[in-house]
Design a protein around this motif. Structure first.
Motif, PDB file in Angstrom:
ATOM      1  N   UNK A   8     -10.720  12.751 -10.143  1.00  0.00           N
ATOM      2  CA  UNK A   8     -11.646  12.593 -10.618  1.00  0.00           C
ATOM      3  C   UNK A   8     -12.098  10.631 -11.336  1.00  0.00           C
ATOM      4  N   UNK A   9     -10.710   9.971 -11.226  1.00  0.00           N
ATOM      5  CA  UNK A   9     -11.134   8.587 -11.078  1.00  0.00           C
ATOM      6  C   UNK A   9      -9.674   8.053 -10.747  1.00  0.00           C
ATOM      7  N   UNK A  10     -10.657   6.679 -10.505  1.00  0.00           N
ATOM      8  CA  UNK A  10      -9.509   5.911 -10.492  1.00  0.00           C
ATOM      9  C   UNK A  10      -8.902   5.260  -8.758  1.00  0.00           C
ATOM     10  N   UNK A  11     -10.371   5.880  -8.099  1.00  0.00           N
ATOM     11  CA  UNK A  11     -10.263   5.669  -6.580  1.00  0.00           C
ATOM     12  C   UNK A  11      -9.290   4.507  -5.982  1.00  0.00           C
ATOM     13  N   UNK A  12      -8.444   4.604  -5.491  1.00  0.00           N
ATOM     14  CA  UNK A  12      -8.353   2.908  -3.932  1.00  0.00           C
ATOM     15  C   UNK A  12      -9.111   2.820  -3.635  1.00  0.00           C
ATOM     16  N   UNK A  13      -9.633   3.665  -2.579  1.00  0.00           N
ATOM     17  CA  UNK A  13     -11.057   3.639  -1.552  1.00  0.00           C
ATOM     18  C   UNK A  13     -11.303   4.290  -0.854  1.00  0.00           C
ATOM     19  N   UNK A  39      -3.783   6.259  -4.374  1.00  0.00           N
ATOM     20  CA  UNK A  39      -2.040   6.518  -4.315  1.00  0.00           C
ATOM     21  C   UNK A  39      -1.392   6.288  -3.490  1.00  0.00           C
ATOM     22  N   UNK A  40      -0.474   7.540  -2.616  1.00  0.00           N
ATOM     23  CA  UNK A  40      -0.324   7.368  -1.076  1.00  0.00           C
ATOM     24  C   UNK A  40      -1.298   8.776  -0.816  1.00  0.00           C
ATOM     25  N   UNK A  91       3.290   4.456   9.623  1.00  0.00           N
ATOM     26  CA  UNK A  91       4.021   3.003   9.743  1.00  0.00           C
ATOM     27  C   UNK A  91       3.224   2.412   8.706  1.00  0.00           C
ATOM     28  N   UNK A  92       2.664   2.462   7.605  1.00  0.00           N
ATOM     29  CA  UNK A  92       1.337   2.502   6.772  1.00  0.00           C
ATOM     30  C   UNK A  92       1.976   2.317   5.321  1.00  0.00           C
ATOM     31  N   UNK A  93       2.675   1.651   5.002  1.00  0.00           N
ATOM     32  CA  UNK A  93       2.763   1.498   3.350  1.00  0.00           C
ATOM     33  C   UNK A  93       1.818   2.430   1.976  1.00  0.00           C
ATOM     34  N   UNK A  94       2.827   2.702   1.471  1.00  0.00           N
ATOM     35  CA  UNK A  94       2.120   3.596  -0.292  1.00  0.00           C
ATOM     36  C   UNK A  94       2.621   3.227  -0.840  1.00  0.00           C
ATOM     37  N   UNK A  95       1.918   3.525  -2.687  1.00  0.00           N
ATOM     38  CA  UNK A  95       0.659   3.347  -2.586  1.00  0.00           C
ATOM     39  C   UNK A  95      -0.366   1.998  -2.071  1.00  0.00           C
ATOM     40  N   UNK A  96      -1.642   1.830  -2.251  1.00  0.00           N
ATOM     41  CA  UNK A  96      -2.166   0.637  -1.581  1.00  0.00           C
ATOM     42  C   UNK A  96      -3.309   0.297  -2.755  1.00  0.00           C
ATOM     43  N   UNK A  97      -3.542  -1.019  -2.463  1.00  0.00           N
ATOM     44  CA  UNK A  97      -4.863  -1.354  -3.559  1.00  0.00           C
ATOM     45  C   UNK A  97      -5.690  -0.984  -3.007  1.00  0.00           C
ATOM     46  N   UNK A  98      -6.099  -1.709  -1.611  1.00  0.00           N
ATOM     47  CA  UNK A  98      -7.813  -0.904  -1.037  1.00  0.00           C
ATOM     48  C   UNK A  98      -7.394  -1.110   0.578  1.00  0.00           C
TER      49      UNK A  98
END
Length: 642
Positions: free
Chosen positions: A456-461, A478-479, A511-518
């Protein structure tokens, strides 16, 4: 004695309950007596009074206008000390005066000129004659604020009257720090009142006294509440204004809750288009309330201007001041198709408080005359730009921006694809209407209400993976990531194999690092681009694997077209727009547009995925504004994603 006390307490309880019941009922069955009707404008005299009152003969300084048909209030504070300095003995007259028979006014050049200006502004034949269509226009229900107000630098009769919407906005005086506004002499019918005092001290001191006298009848304000605006005089300096419907000023027509809810809607409509919030405050001291509202009839609420009964003036307001509604009018809530829309009138009067003059433009909420319309009341483009000229535009950053694609049947029964644009920040989201360059009326809304099952809050993408054989949407935070079920309008709780959502990004995208920005999906190469810090990693959905050579620096994959004009890293959002057919990168309150194929075709020197010079988000996507938390949960129906 005990018995007497008990009886008194019971009586007070009864009166309190009676007051509550009275204000809770709908009084739409009340019929007003003919004596409460406003007098019609039929003669040259009444027409001249109308033109003078509303500033058509010469601009009116509404803020310092003398008390019109109202007894001067008795104030506890002493009168200004310089009252005796401009008093002089009147001329000797006989004690017995024979009344002269009334005569009809002969139109003079100033009246004819004002009449022509009024006719032109109201799209009437410009004849200079008081014909039937002009009388009809003058008798339309309207706001009580003048159409043409004198500027602080007004110099009397030389002030010209224009018909454009961008009238000069007047400054508001402040008694406590002795700010004085110069105003032109008022061309109001002298049969109602006359303050024509002549002495050697001149007219300036008279106006100064009258200004003080009126200011003493209004609430005092701190100088810190206002700041100078170079274009339109004074404006509110606070980011949040407090308002209150006065307890002694409830309407007899509507339940109190309906009155407050409608006024809250009216304030919210202005919050949705400018960086100023409004908070209903029922507990602070009266001196802390910025805008007081109330209903009254004729002489009301200690106001300097009396209402006229049913049929003409509905309400009036003061720049940086208060709002009064004529309770002889039959006000109704927004969804009613009978009576006078309180929402429409309140939105108009709040515009005056904020500093707007009347706007002669079809569709504007600031038109002087009340024009009934459907319940879908919205601020016109000109209304929004006029108030933003005073208070500026909304400037914000966003954590997620995307286009939601959905399928529906067209008029021929064939499937058609549509999209809506959404901006997310914190726990709120806005749907953006690209065709009208504004957010949907009633937004923002809670993410948790409009998008069920996702954080419900602060989605990254967000990504919509759409290829020949794939069509699904994902939200990231996040992750983790969530897959969304568009048909049932909620997030999946498990996949087709029974695996639970949300899932780890590292599991779904090896192979994708997390957490991500967008993150965003590029339809050109079927890659999902994951941004983190100063790096970006591409993941191909067809091969379900990380693209070789990644991660890379964002500056290498999306090079700057102009040296050093680049976000470098730590992006807030990445977005592909179907409306503009372009990719955008967002950081803080600005964005960079990615060079598209058409631009490279026109200019082969542009680099692939090059970032064009940045612009402010508010320059391309208008009026994505916050509203006060007390205004957010208002039972909005905008909870669907289409």
């Amino acid at each position: 004695m005990v018995c007497l006390s008990f009886l008194l307490s019971m009586l007070l309880l009864y009166l309190a309950e009676a007051e509550k019941l009275y204000h809770s009922r709908d009084h739409s069955d009340i019929h007003l007596s003919p004596g409460s009707q406003a007098g019609p404008i039929l003669t040259f005299k009444s027409a001249k009074q109308y033109l003078a009152r509303y500033g058509w003969i010469k601009p009116v300084n509404w803020e310092s206008l003398e008390y019109h048909n109202v007894l001067l209030p008795q104030e506890k504070d002493p009168a200004p000390p310089d009252i005796l300095s401009f008093m002089s003995e009147g001329q000797s007259i006989g004690r017995y005066i024979t009344d002269m028979p009334p005569t009809e006014l002969t139109p003079d050049p100033s009246f004819i000129n004002a009449l022509k200006l009024f006719q032109e502004a109201n799209s009437l034949p410009v004849t200079g004659l008081l014909d039937s269509v002009t009388k009809e226009a003058m008798n339309r229900p309207r706001c009580g604020v003048p159409d043409h107000e004198a500027s602080p630098e007004g110099k009397g009769p030389d002030n010209s009257i224009g018909v454009s919407w961008n009238s000069t906005l007047e400054s508001h005086s402040n008694v406590e720090n002795d700010t004085v506004i110069k105003s032109s002499d008022q061309s109001i019918d002298t049969s109602s009142f006359n303050y024509n005092i002549s002495n050697s001290m001149g007219q300036h001191r008279e106006r100064r006294f009258l200004q003080k006298l009126v200011d003493y009848s209004h609430r005092k304000r701190r100088a810190a509440d206002y700041i100078e605006n170079n274009t339109n005089g004074l404006r509110f300096s606070k980011a949040t204004l407090k308002w209150r419907l006065l307890g002694e000023g409830y309407s007899a027509w509507l339940p109190i809750d309906d009155q407050r809810y409608t006024l809250k809607q009216a304030f919210r409509m202005w919050s949705e288009v400018m960086p100023l919030n409004f908070e209903e405050d029922l507990t602070s001291q009266a001196s802390e309330i910025d805008i007081k509202l109330g209903f009254g009839t004729r002489r009301h609420l200690g106001c300097s201007q009396a209402f006229d009964g049913t049929g003409q003036v509905f309400a009036h307001a003061w720049h940086l001041g208060d709002i009064h509604f004529d309770d002889d009018e039959h006000f109704v809530p927004p969804k009613s198709d009978q009576g006078i829309s309180l929402l429409k009138v309140a939105v108009h009067e709040i515009g005056h408080v904020l500093g707007l003059s009347h706007i002669n433009r079809p569709g504007s909420v600031m038109q002087a005359n009340y024009i009934p319309q459907d319940s879908n009341l919205e601020l016109d483009w000109m209304d929004r730009k006029a108030v933003q000229q005073i208070y500026g535009a909304c400037e914000n950053s966003f954590s997620t921006v995307f286009d939601w694609v959905y399928k529906e049947m067209n008029q021929f029964g064939e499937p058609a694809y549509r999209f809506n644009t959404y901006f997310f920040r914190n726990s709120w989201y806005w749907m953006y209407e690209n065709h009208s360059n504004r957010t949907r009326y009633g937004d923002p809304n809670l993410v948790g209400v409009g998008w069920r099952g996702i954080p419900p809050t602060d989605l990254d993408g967000f990504v919509h993976i759409w290829t020949w054989n794939k069509d699904y949407t994902l939200f990231f935070k996040g992750t983790q990531y969530w897959r969304y079920d568009s048909e049932n309008d909620q997030a999946y709780t498990e996949d087709s194999q029974g695996g639970a959502y949300p899932k780890l990004i590292s599991d779904g995208f090896p192979g994708i690092p997390s957490p991500i920005d967008t993150v965003f999906f590029d339809k050109r190469d079927h890659n999902i681009y994951f941004f983190r810090g100063n790096n970006v990693t591409a993941f191909n959905v067809d091969l379900h694997s990380k693209v070789a050579g990644y991660p890379k620096r964002i500056t290498d994959v999306f090079p700057a077209v102009v040296f050093a004009d680049h976000p470098v890293g730590n992006l807030n959002a990445a977005y592909f727009s179907y409306y503009y057919q372009s990719i955008y990168l967002f950081k803080d309150r600005v964005f960079w547009k990615v060079v598209d194929d058409k631009e490279r075709l026109a200019n082969p020197a542009l680099p692939y995925n090059g970032l064009l010079p940045h612009h402010r988000i508010s320059e391309q996507w208008f009026d994505i504004c916050d509203v006060h938390p007390s205004m957010l949960n208002m039972g909005s129906t905008n909870t669907d994603n289409t």
